[in-house]
Design a protein around this motif. Sequence first.
Motif, mmCIF file in Angstrom:
data_model
loop_
_atom_site.group_PDB
_atom_site.id
_atom_site.type_symbol
_atom_site.label_atom_id
_atom_site.label_comp_id
_atom_site.label_asym_id
_atom_site.label_seq_id
_atom_site.Cartn_x
_atom_site.Cartn_y
_atom_site.Cartn_z
ATOM 1 N N ASP A 1 0.838 -1.198 0.000
ATOM 2 C CA ASP A 1 0.000 0.000 0.000
ATOM 3 C C ASP A 1 0.873 1.249 0.000
ATOM 4 O O ASP A 1 1.955 1.274 0.593
ATOM 5 C CB ASP A 1 -0.909 0.012 1.227
ATOM 6 C CG ASP A 1 -1.941 -1.092 1.180
ATOM 7 O OD1 ASP A 1 -2.353 -1.476 0.067
ATOM 8 O OD2 ASP A 1 -2.336 -1.581 2.250
ATOM 9 N N TRP A 2 0.346 2.288 -0.662
ATOM 10 C CA TRP A 2 1.046 3.562 -0.794
ATOM 11 C C TRP A 2 0.089 4.687 -0.417
ATOM 12 O O TRP A 2 -1.069 4.682 -0.823
ATOM 13 C CB TRP A 2 1.491 3.774 -2.240
ATOM 14 C CG TRP A 2 2.449 2.737 -2.725
ATOM 15 C CD1 TRP A 2 2.134 1.493 -3.190
ATOM 16 C CD2 TRP A 2 3.861 2.838 -2.795
ATOM 17 N NE1 TRP A 2 3.270 0.823 -3.548
ATOM 18 C CE2 TRP A 2 4.359 1.634 -3.321
ATOM 19 C CE3 TRP A 2 4.776 3.839 -2.484
ATOM 20 C CZ2 TRP A 2 5.704 1.397 -3.524
ATOM 21 C CZ3 TRP A 2 6.125 3.609 -2.687
ATOM 22 C CH2 TRP A 2 6.577 2.400 -3.204
ATOM 23 N N ASN A 3 0.575 5.651 0.362
ATOM 24 C CA ASN A 3 -0.171 6.875 0.632
ATOM 25 C C ASN A 3 0.007 7.809 -0.552
ATOM 26 O O ASN A 3 1.089 7.900 -1.123
ATOM 27 C CB ASN A 3 0.361 7.572 1.890
ATOM 28 C CG ASN A 3 -0.001 6.844 3.148
ATOM 29 O OD1 ASN A 3 -1.144 6.463 3.338
ATOM 30 N ND2 ASN A 3 0.968 6.650 4.020
ATOM 31 N N VAL A 4 -1.058 8.520 -0.891
ATOM 32 C CA VAL A 4 -1.014 9.486 -1.990
ATOM 33 C C VAL A 4 -1.196 10.885 -1.395
ATOM 34 O O VAL A 4 -2.138 11.123 -0.627
ATOM 35 C CB VAL A 4 -2.141 9.212 -3.017
ATOM 36 C CG1 VAL A 4 -2.088 10.220 -4.149
ATOM 37 C CG2 VAL A 4 -2.052 7.789 -3.547
ATOM 38 N N TYR A 5 -0.289 11.787 -1.757
ATOM 39 C CA TYR A 5 -0.327 13.175 -1.300
ATOM 40 C C TYR A 5 -0.373 14.097 -2.503
ATOM 41 O O TYR A 5 0.386 13.919 -3.447
ATOM 42 C CB TYR A 5 0.928 13.514 -0.476
ATOM 43 C CG TYR A 5 1.040 12.732 0.801
ATOM 44 C CD1 TYR A 5 0.498 13.220 1.985
ATOM 45 C CD2 TYR A 5 1.684 11.504 0.824
ATOM 46 C CE1 TYR A 5 0.593 12.496 3.154
ATOM 47 C CE2 TYR A 5 1.793 10.779 1.994
ATOM 48 C CZ TYR A 5 1.240 11.286 3.153
ATOM 49 O OH TYR A 5 1.342 10.564 4.316
#
Length: 63
Positions: free
Chosen positions: A3-7
């Motif tokens: 999983d990756w956080n998106v900013y």
Amino acid sequence: MKDWNVYAEGEHIGTVSEDTEELARCAALSKYSISAEEFEAREAAGLAVKGIPPDWDFHVTPV
């Protein structure tokens, strides 16, 4: 897969799941991109912008 956080413009807008950072960036654009018109309409209505308009910088980081 991880999983990756998106900013976008420094604000967390969500997550995506992909194997690599490059694929995570593609997934983020696919999931969160919004048109300039949609951005302008949301901004004019005083609503939060939870997406990636065409001219915004964005990045992903591992969760």
